[in-house]
Design a protein around this motif. Structure first.
Motif, PDB file in Angstrom:
ATOM      1  N   ARG A 114      10.095   2.355   1.700  1.00  0.00           N
ATOM      2  CA  ARG A 114       9.061   3.377   1.843  1.00  0.00           C
ATOM      3  C   ARG A 114       7.691   2.717   1.753  1.00  0.00           C
ATOM      4  N   PHE A 115       6.764   3.209   2.584  1.00  0.00           N
ATOM      5  CA  PHE A 115       5.398   2.693   2.551  1.00  0.00           C
ATOM      6  C   PHE A 115       4.628   3.357   1.417  1.00  0.00           C
ATOM      7  N   THR A 116       3.684   2.612   0.853  1.00  0.00           N
ATOM      8  CA  THR A 116       2.822   3.186  -0.180  1.00  0.00           C
ATOM      9  C   THR A 116       1.815   4.113   0.491  1.00  0.00           C
ATOM     10  N   ARG A 117       1.144   4.909  -0.293  1.00  0.00           N
ATOM     11  CA  ARG A 117       0.125   5.817   0.240  1.00  0.00           C
ATOM     12  C   ARG A 117      -0.964   5.027   0.956  1.00  0.00           C
ATOM     13  N   GLU A 118      -1.362   3.906   0.368  1.00  0.00           N
ATOM     14  CA  GLU A 118      -2.406   3.075   0.969  1.00  0.00           C
ATOM     15  C   GLU A 118      -1.953   2.525   2.318  1.00  0.00           C
ATOM     16  N   GLU A 119      -0.694   2.074   2.395  1.00  0.00           N
ATOM     17  CA  GLU A 119      -0.167   1.544   3.647  1.00  0.00           C
ATOM     18  C   GLU A 119      -0.099   2.632   4.738  1.00  0.00           C
ATOM     19  N   ARG A 120       0.309   3.820   4.324  1.00  0.00           N
ATOM     20  CA  ARG A 120       0.388   4.931   5.294  1.00  0.00           C
ATOM     21  C   ARG A 120      -0.983   5.296   5.833  1.00  0.00           C
ATOM     22  N   ASN A 121      -2.019   5.158   5.019  1.00  0.00           N
ATOM     23  CA  ASN A 121      -3.346   5.573   5.407  1.00  0.00           C
ATOM     24  C   ASN A 121      -4.204   4.443   5.973  1.00  0.00           C
ATOM     25  N   GLU A 122      -3.640   3.217   6.062  1.00  0.00           N
ATOM     26  CA  GLU A 122      -4.390   2.108   6.638  1.00  0.00           C
ATOM     27  C   GLU A 122      -4.697   2.380   8.096  1.00  0.00           C
TER      28      GLU A 122
END
Length: 73
Positions: A64-72
């Protein structure tokens, strides 16, 4: 453009012509539209769909991607 001769039941043809007329078109135009769709991308059969769903489910099962990774961006 090339001509094609088709055979079908007379009643079926007459019913189709009436319906085409009610839709402000012709059997010829309807056939051309159908042929263009049919000759386009091939449809998947049931086994190909099952394989695609299984592959997609396997892909999603990863990390699973982190929130930061999803929003990059």
């Amino acid at each position: 453009m090339r001509n094609v001769t088709l055979s079908a039941d007379e009643i079926l043809i007459e019913n189709a012509r009436r319906r085409a007329e009610s839709e402000h078109t012709t059997l010829n135009n309807l056939f051309r539209e159908w042929l263009a769709r049919y000759a386009g991308e091939p449809r998947l059969n049931a086994e190909q769909i099952r394989q695609a769903v299984a592959a997609a489910a396997h892909f999603r099962a990863g990390r699973r991607f982190t929130r930061e990774e999803r929003n990059e961006r």
